[in-house]
Each structure stands twice: as structure tokens, then as C-alpha cells.
Design an enzyme around this catalytic site. Structure first.
Site, PDB file in Angstrom:
ATOM      1  N   ILE A 155       0.840  -1.207   0.000  1.00 19.68           N
ATOM      2  CA  ILE A 155       0.000   0.000   0.000  1.00 19.68           C
ATOM      3  C   ILE A 155       0.874   1.256   0.000  1.00 19.68           C
ATOM      4  O   ILE A 155       0.631   2.193  -0.758  1.00 19.68           O
ATOM      5  CB  ILE A 155      -0.976  -0.014   1.196  1.00 19.68           C
ATOM      6  CG1 ILE A 155      -1.915  -1.217   1.076  1.00 19.68           C
ATOM      7  CG2 ILE A 155      -1.769   1.281   1.265  1.00 19.68           C
ATOM      8  CD1 ILE A 155      -2.784  -1.476   2.300  1.00 19.68           C
ATOM      9  N   THR A 231      -4.725   5.320   7.308  1.00 15.53           N
ATOM     10  CA  THR A 231      -5.603   4.286   6.731  1.00 15.53           C
ATOM     11  C   THR A 231      -5.067   2.905   7.119  1.00 15.53           C
ATOM     12  O   THR A 231      -5.454   1.900   6.529  1.00 15.53           O
ATOM     13  CB  THR A 231      -5.662   4.373   5.185  1.00 15.53           C
ATOM     14  OG1 THR A 231      -4.330   4.248   4.681  1.00 15.53           O
ATOM     15  CG2 THR A 231      -6.281   5.664   4.706  1.00 15.53           C
ATOM     16  N   ARG A 233      -4.096   1.182  10.805  1.00 23.07           N
ATOM     17  CA  ARG A 233      -4.884   0.638  11.917  1.00 23.07           C
ATOM     18  C   ARG A 233      -4.991   1.732  12.976  1.00 23.07           C
ATOM     19  O   ARG A 233      -4.030   2.487  13.198  1.00 23.07           O
ATOM     20  CB  ARG A 233      -4.204  -0.589  12.534  1.00 23.07           C
ATOM     21  CG  ARG A 233      -4.352  -1.872  11.745  1.00 23.07           C
ATOM     22  CD  ARG A 233      -5.791  -2.419  11.772  1.00 23.07           C
ATOM     23  NE  ARG A 233      -5.932  -3.640  10.996  1.00 23.07           N
ATOM     24  CZ  ARG A 233      -6.302  -3.704   9.717  1.00 23.07           C
ATOM     25  NH1 ARG A 233      -6.576  -2.601   9.049  1.00 23.07           N
ATOM     26  NH2 ARG A 233      -6.438  -4.859   9.105  1.00 23.07           N
ATOM     27  N   ASP A 257      -9.200   6.740   8.499  1.00 24.45           N
ATOM     28  CA  ASP A 257     -10.128   5.714   8.026  1.00 24.45           C
ATOM     29  C   ASP A 257     -10.257   4.606   9.063  1.00 24.45           C
ATOM     30  O   ASP A 257     -11.062   3.689   8.896  1.00 24.45           O
ATOM     31  CB  ASP A 257      -9.628   5.113   6.698  1.00 24.45           C
ATOM     32  CG  ASP A 257     -10.616   4.119   6.112  1.00 24.45           C
ATOM     33  OD1 ASP A 257     -11.801   4.498   5.977  1.00 24.45           O
ATOM     34  OD2 ASP A 257     -10.233   2.971   5.813  1.00 24.45           O
ATOM     35  N   GLU A 262     -12.745   1.425  17.058  1.00 24.95           N
ATOM     36  CA  GLU A 262     -13.766   1.288  16.004  1.00 24.95           C
ATOM     37  C   GLU A 262     -14.610   0.027  16.111  1.00 24.95           C
ATOM     38  O   GLU A 262     -15.731  -0.018  15.589  1.00 24.95           O
ATOM     39  CB  GLU A 262     -13.108   1.339  14.620  1.00 24.95           C
ATOM     40  CG  GLU A 262     -12.278   0.102  14.280  1.00 24.95           C
ATOM     41  CD  GLU A 262     -11.673   0.165  12.877  1.00 24.95           C
ATOM     42  OE1 GLU A 262     -11.024   1.167  12.559  1.00 24.95           O
ATOM     43  OE2 GLU A 262     -11.846  -0.810  12.117  1.00 24.95           O
ATOM     44  N   HIS A 294     -13.570   2.993   8.026  1.00 26.56           N
ATOM     45  CA  HIS A 294     -12.824   1.838   7.517  1.00 26.56           C
ATOM     46  C   HIS A 294     -13.354   1.391   6.153  1.00 26.56           C
ATOM     47  O   HIS A 294     -13.728   0.231   5.958  1.00 26.56           O
ATOM     48  CB  HIS A 294     -12.867   0.681   8.529  1.00 26.56           C
ATOM     49  CG  HIS A 294     -11.620  -0.153   8.476  1.00 26.56           C
ATOM     50  ND1 HIS A 294     -10.940  -0.579   9.581  1.00 26.56           N
ATOM     51  CD2 HIS A 294     -10.915  -0.633   7.422  1.00 26.56           C
ATOM     52  CE1 HIS A 294      -9.887  -1.285   9.218  1.00 26.56           C
ATOM     53  NE2 HIS A 294      -9.850  -1.332   7.901  1.00 26.56           N
ATOM     54  N   GLN A 295     -13.348   2.328   5.224  1.00 32.26           N
ATOM     55  CA  GLN A 295     -13.873   2.019   3.897  1.00 32.26           C
ATOM     56  C   GLN A 295     -12.794   2.022   2.819  1.00 32.26           C
ATOM     57  O   GLN A 295     -13.101   1.855   1.633  1.00 32.26           O
ATOM     58  CB  GLN A 295     -14.975   3.019   3.513  1.00 32.26           C
ATOM     59  CG  GLN A 295     -14.459   4.437   3.224  1.00 32.26           C
ATOM     60  CD  GLN A 295     -15.547   5.370   2.718  1.00 32.26           C
ATOM     61  OE1 GLN A 295     -16.373   5.819   3.496  1.00 32.26           O
ATOM     62  NE2 GLN A 295     -15.563   5.655   1.436  1.00 32.26           N
ATOM     63  N   ALA A 296     -11.516   2.182   3.242  1.00 30.73           N
ATOM     64  CA  ALA A 296     -10.461   2.312   2.225  1.00 30.73           C
ATOM     65  C   ALA A 296     -10.400   1.092   1.306  1.00 30.73           C
ATOM     66  O   ALA A 296     -10.068   1.201   0.134  1.00 30.73           O
ATOM     67  CB  ALA A 296      -9.110   2.546   2.898  1.00 30.73           C
ATOM     68  N   PHE A 297     -10.751  -0.082   1.850  1.00 24.12           N
ATOM     69  CA  PHE A 297     -10.671  -1.314   1.053  1.00 24.12           C
ATOM     70  C   PHE A 297     -11.863  -1.470   0.111  1.00 24.12           C
ATOM     71  O   PHE A 297     -11.859  -2.358  -0.732  1.00 24.12           O
ATOM     72  CB  PHE A 297     -10.645  -2.546   1.987  1.00 24.12           C
ATOM     73  CG  PHE A 297     -11.998  -2.823   2.600  1.00 24.12           C
ATOM     74  CD1 PHE A 297     -12.456  -2.075   3.672  1.00 24.12           C
ATOM     75  CD2 PHE A 297     -12.833  -3.794   2.068  1.00 24.12           C
ATOM     76  CE1 PHE A 297     -13.718  -2.302   4.215  1.00 24.12           C
ATOM     77  CE2 PHE A 297     -14.100  -4.027   2.595  1.00 24.12           C
ATOM     78  CZ  PHE A 297     -14.542  -3.273   3.681  1.00 24.12           C
TER      79      PHE A 297
HETATM   80  P1  NAD Z   1       2.712  -4.923   3.632  1.00 28.31           P
HETATM   81  O1  NAD Z   1       3.041  -6.075   4.515  1.00 28.31           O
HETATM   82  O2  NAD Z   1       2.842  -5.070   2.146  1.00 28.31           O
HETATM   83  O3  NAD Z   1       3.595  -3.659   4.042  1.00 28.31           O
HETATM   84  C1  NAD Z   1       3.808  -3.259   5.365  1.00 28.31           C
HETATM   85  C2  NAD Z   1       5.142  -2.528   5.404  1.00 28.31           C
HETATM   86  O4  NAD Z   1       5.283  -1.983   6.726  1.00 28.31           O
HETATM   87  C3  NAD Z   1       6.344  -3.454   5.157  1.00 28.31           C
HETATM   88  O5  NAD Z   1       7.176  -2.893   4.171  1.00 28.31           O
HETATM   89  C4  NAD Z   1       7.032  -3.510   6.512  1.00 28.31           C
HETATM   90  O6  NAD Z   1       8.444  -3.642   6.425  1.00 28.31           O
HETATM   91  C5  NAD Z   1       6.640  -2.155   7.101  1.00 28.31           C
HETATM   92  N1  NAD Z   1       6.816  -2.090   8.535  1.00 28.31           N
HETATM   93  C6  NAD Z   1       6.806  -3.098   9.450  1.00 28.31           C
HETATM   94  N2  NAD Z   1       7.087  -2.616  10.673  1.00 28.31           N
HETATM   95  C7  NAD Z   1       7.311  -1.275  10.528  1.00 28.31           C
HETATM   96  C8  NAD Z   1       7.660  -0.252  11.431  1.00 28.31           C
HETATM   97  N3  NAD Z   1       7.881  -0.500  12.729  1.00 28.31           N
HETATM   98  N4  NAD Z   1       7.788   1.001  10.952  1.00 28.31           N
HETATM   99  C9  NAD Z   1       7.598   1.265   9.623  1.00 28.31           C
HETATM  100  N5  NAD Z   1       7.272   0.313   8.713  1.00 28.31           N
HETATM  101  C10 NAD Z   1       7.130  -0.941   9.164  1.00 28.31           C
HETATM  102  O7  NAD Z   1       1.223  -4.502   4.030  1.00 28.31           O
HETATM  103  P2  NAD Z   1       0.206  -3.624   3.167  1.00 28.31           P
HETATM  104  O8  NAD Z   1      -0.619  -4.523   2.312  1.00 28.31           O
HETATM  105  O9  NAD Z   1       0.925  -2.489   2.536  1.00 28.31           O
HETATM  106  O10 NAD Z   1      -0.772  -3.108   4.316  1.00 28.31           O
HETATM  107  C11 NAD Z   1      -0.310  -2.247   5.353  1.00 28.31           C
HETATM  108  C12 NAD Z   1      -1.364  -2.148   6.450  1.00 28.31           C
HETATM  109  O11 NAD Z   1      -2.502  -1.439   5.946  1.00 28.31           O
HETATM  110  C13 NAD Z   1      -1.946  -3.497   6.899  1.00 28.31           C
HETATM  111  O12 NAD Z   1      -1.133  -4.104   7.890  1.00 28.31           O
HETATM  112  C14 NAD Z   1      -3.291  -3.116   7.437  1.00 28.31           C
HETATM  113  O13 NAD Z   1      -3.181  -2.869   8.822  1.00 28.31           O
HETATM  114  C15 NAD Z   1      -3.625  -1.814   6.707  1.00 28.31           C
HETATM  115  N6  NAD Z   1      -4.789  -1.961   5.808  1.00 28.31           N
HETATM  116  C16 NAD Z   1      -5.855  -1.115   5.943  1.00 28.31           C
HETATM  117  C17 NAD Z   1      -6.958  -1.238   5.105  1.00 28.31           C
HETATM  118  C18 NAD Z   1      -8.164  -0.315   5.180  1.00 28.31           C
HETATM  119  O14 NAD Z   1      -9.215  -0.633   4.605  1.00 28.31           O
HETATM  120  N7  NAD Z   1      -8.088   0.823   5.850  1.00 28.31           N
HETATM  121  C19 NAD Z   1      -6.975  -2.230   4.125  1.00 28.31           C
HETATM  122  C20 NAD Z   1      -5.862  -3.058   4.000  1.00 28.31           C
HETATM  123  C21 NAD Z   1      -4.784  -2.923   4.848  1.00 28.31           C
END
Ligand code: NAD
Length: 328
Positions: A155, A231, A233, A257, A262, A294-297
Site C-alpha cells: 500500500i 488508513t 490501523r 479511516d 472502532e 474503515h472504507q479504504a478497502f
Molecule cells: P505490507 O506487509 O505489504 O507492508 C507493510 C510494510 O510496513 C512493510 O514494508 C514492513 O516492512 C513495514 N513495517 C513493518 N514494521 C514497521 C515499522 N515499525 N515502521 C515502519 N514500517 C514498518 O502490508 P500492506 O498490504 O501495505 O498493508 C499495510 C497495512 O494497511 C496493513 O497491515 C493493514 O493494517 C492496513 N490496511 C488497511 C486497510 C483499510 O481498509 N483501511 C486495508 C488493507 C490494509
């Protein structure tokens, strides 16, 4: 084989029914959130499909296992809400959807940035009321501004959209991404990123290390008037500290988001009840805050991909060749 879906909404049912069906799997949808009280509904279901605000604590998992459940299929990427040690102890397999549409989430983060900057939420209400004045609606050019991306996985990398606006990219991640560097992003220690960015966007997972990553101290490092977007957690930020920073004017804009509390609120229409959460109620009073539930997805493409991968995860697990396993 029977699968019970907790916290299911109409759009879940539609996307799962539209996805290629797995032979012999019956899909049962339940609107209730999974908690200790509702876990018994899953009795006789080998598979429980859970979403982000379902409770997957040790006592809940114990009830599920006692009822015959053997697989927890998370229809999310994040898995911070499951007690993996308890799952392992109980012999429950856990699978997730590691990537469904990073674009959906990244584009929503950008939507929040644009709406906050150009004050679309205020302009929308004004023109509907016949108020065509512009006072208080001044924005800034995104071109040339600095965006700090915390967490540059799938993301965070999709936040390259901001490079298209002519923004400079800064990044913080323990595992720098060559693709992000190829976009011209500079990796910096977190305090330096916070001090230099005009916009900070959170895309790291929620872990012990990232819990309240943004707090009173880290907010103080940010430039006065800067923008924070979450967006990721809710618990990545200490929400009362955000409110203080908004009140003092130090934080210029806030787009959320996700919200730490929540689970008891989001995904339901509660508009006819008094809001019991005073922290959220206060946040909603600021004109420079936009909160989405929480609608980003929530795009057609992401829902279809979540359904397809989840059904594939279940099918692969059923034949003893699991994919997308989450291990503690
Ligand atoms: P991902 O695993 O591809 O990427 C996460 C990145 O965070 C990795 O590069 C990792 O090295 C890095 N990371 C780990 N610990 C860290 C730290 N202490 N400081 C900085 N960076 C760190 O995951 P993704 O698919 O990009 O998703 C990221 C997060 O987005 C998910 O874990 C989830 O919580 C959230 N998310 C939210 C929604 C939404 O609808 N709002 C939807 C999907 C995911």
C-alpha cells in the site's frame, strides 16, 4: 464443508456469491460480530471467515475449536486481531488475503488528502445550503510538497500516486523498498521524516513496535500545520494526543479511516443513537478532520479479489496444500 462468515454485510455476500464456487463448500452469512457471546453460532462449521473487527482472542478461539472449527479464514490483509499463539495451541490454521488491492487503500488515502486540503467536505455542505462564499476554503498546491510514507509495503508503494502530483517522497520502513527508492523516495529515520514532511501517511502494520507510533512526542516533531493520514490501523496513533494537537493548531489536518475503538462502532448505522465515544465525538467537531469508517478497502475490485483469494485459501487448505498461512 461449512463456512460461517461473521460480520458479513450485503456487499460481502454479493462478492462471495459471485466468485468461483468451491465444490462442496456451503457459505453461511452472519451479520453478528464474532465475540465470546456469538462464537457458539459457529458450532459445526469447519471454517470461520472473519473480518477486522471480529474478536479472535484465546477464549473466542477456544469456543470455536470446541465447536469443530479448524480453519480461520481472515478476509483481510491485517492479522493483528488474532491471538496466533492460541490458534496454534488449539490446532487452528489461519489464512489471510495478503494483497487484494493496494490501490484501493492508497487511493482512499489520497482522497482524504485532497478533500482535506481543498476542504471539499465543507464546500459540499456550503453549496447545498446556498452559501457560495469561499472564506476558509484556501488550500495549498500539492506540487512540491513533501509526503512522508511510513511503511512502504504494497500500500505504501502505491502512494507513488503522490509523486505524480509532483510531491517529494520520504519514507520510513525497517526494510527499504528498491521500488520506492526508484521513485526518488529518500529513506530517513522516523524523527527526521516527521520533521520534514508536510503530509504523513501511515501504511505499516499494527505490531508491538508500531502501537501508538504517533503520540504526543512524535506529533510534536511534525511541522506546525502539517497533515496526518491514517488508513492503517487505529492503534498506530494515540487518539487523545491527536485531539490535543488539533486543538492547539499544531496539527493542521487529520484524515482517519481507522480508529482505535472502532470495533464497537464501525460498519453499522448508529445515527439514531447518542455517540458514546467522547474522544471520537470531539474529533468530529474539528473542521479540519475527516473520518471515514474503515472504507479504504471498499472497491469492487478489492471485494472481488478478497472473495476469490479467500475461497482459494479454503480450497487449498481443504486439500492439505495451504496458501497464505499466518503463523505466530
Ligand atoms: P505490507 O506487509 O505489504 O507492508 C507493510 C510494510 O510496513 C512493510 O514494508 C514492513 O516492512 C513495514 N513495517 C513493518 N514494521 C514497521 C515499522 N515499525 N515502521 C515502519 N514500517 C514498518 O502490508 P500492506 O498490504 O501495505 O498493508 C499495510 C497495512 O494497511 C496493513 O497491515 C493493514 O493494517 C492496513 N490496511 C488497511 C486497510 C483499510 O481498509 N483501511 C486495508 C488493507 C490494509
Amino acid at each position: 464443508m461449512r463456512a460461517l462468515f461473521f460480520s458479513s454485510q450485503t456487499y460481502d455476500q454479493e462478492s462471495f456469491r459471485a466468485a468461483p464456487a468451491m465444490e462442496g463448500l456451503s457459505l453461511n452469512f452472519q451479520a453478528a460480530r464474532l465475540t465470546e457471546a456469538t462464537a457458539t453460532l459457529a458450532a459445526g462449521h469447519e471454517v470461520v471467515c472473519a473480518f477486522i473487527n471480529d474478536e479472535l482472542s484465546a477464549p473466542v478461539l477456544e469456543r470455536l475449536a470446541a465447536g469443530g472449527t479448524r480453519l480461520i479464514a481472515l478476509r483481510s490483509a491485517g492479522y493483528n486481531h488474532i491471538d496466533l499463539k492460541a490458534a496454534q495451541r488449539l490446532g487452528l490454521s489461519v489464512v489471510r488475503v495478503p494483497a487484494y488491492s493496494p490501490h484501493a487503500v492508497a487511493e482512499h488515502a489520497v482522497a482524504l488528502i485532497l478533500a482535506l486540503n481543498r476542504r471539499l467536505h465543507r464546500a459540499y455542505n456550503r453549496t447545498r445550503e446556498g452559501d457560495f462564499s469561499l472564506h476558509g476554503l484556501t488550500g495549498f498546491d500539492l506540487y512540491g510538497k513533501t509526503v512522508g510514507v511510513i511503511g512502504t509495503g504494497q500500500i505504501g508503494l502505491a502512494a507513488r500516486i503522490m509523486a505524480g502530483f509532483g510531491c517529494q517522497l520520504l519514507a520510513y520502513d525497517p526494510f527499504p523498498s528498491p521500488q520506492m527508492q526508484a521513485l526518488g523516495a529518500r529513506y530517513l529515520p522516523l524523527p527526521e521524516l516527521l520533521a520534514q514532511a508536510h503530509i504523513v501517511s501511515l501504511h505499516c502494520p499494527l505490531t508491538e513496535q508500531t502501537h501508538h507510533l504517533i503520540n504526543q512526542q512524535s506529533l510534536a516533531l511534525m511541522q506546525r500545520g502539517s497533515m496526518l493520514i491514517n488508513t492503517g490501523r487505529g492503534a498506530l496513533v494515540d487518539t487523545p494526543a491527536l485531539s490535543d494537537a488539533l486543538k492547539s493548531g499544531h496539527l493542521g489536518y487529520l484524515g482517519l479511516d481507522v480508529y482505535e475503538e472502532e470495533a464497537q462502532l464501525f460498519f453499522e448505522d448508529r445515527s439514531d443513537q447518542p455517540l458514546q465515544d467522547d474522544v471520537l465525538a470531539r474529533l468530529l467537531t474539528y473542521p479540519n478532520v475527516i473520518i471515514t469508517a474503515h472504507q479504504a478497502f471498499l472497491t469492487r475490485e478489492a471485494l472481488a479479489a478478497i472473495a476469490e483469494t479467500t475461497l482459494e485459501n479454503i480450497a487449498r487448505w481443504a486439500v492439505g496444500n495451504p496458501q497464505n498461512l499466518v503463523e505466530g
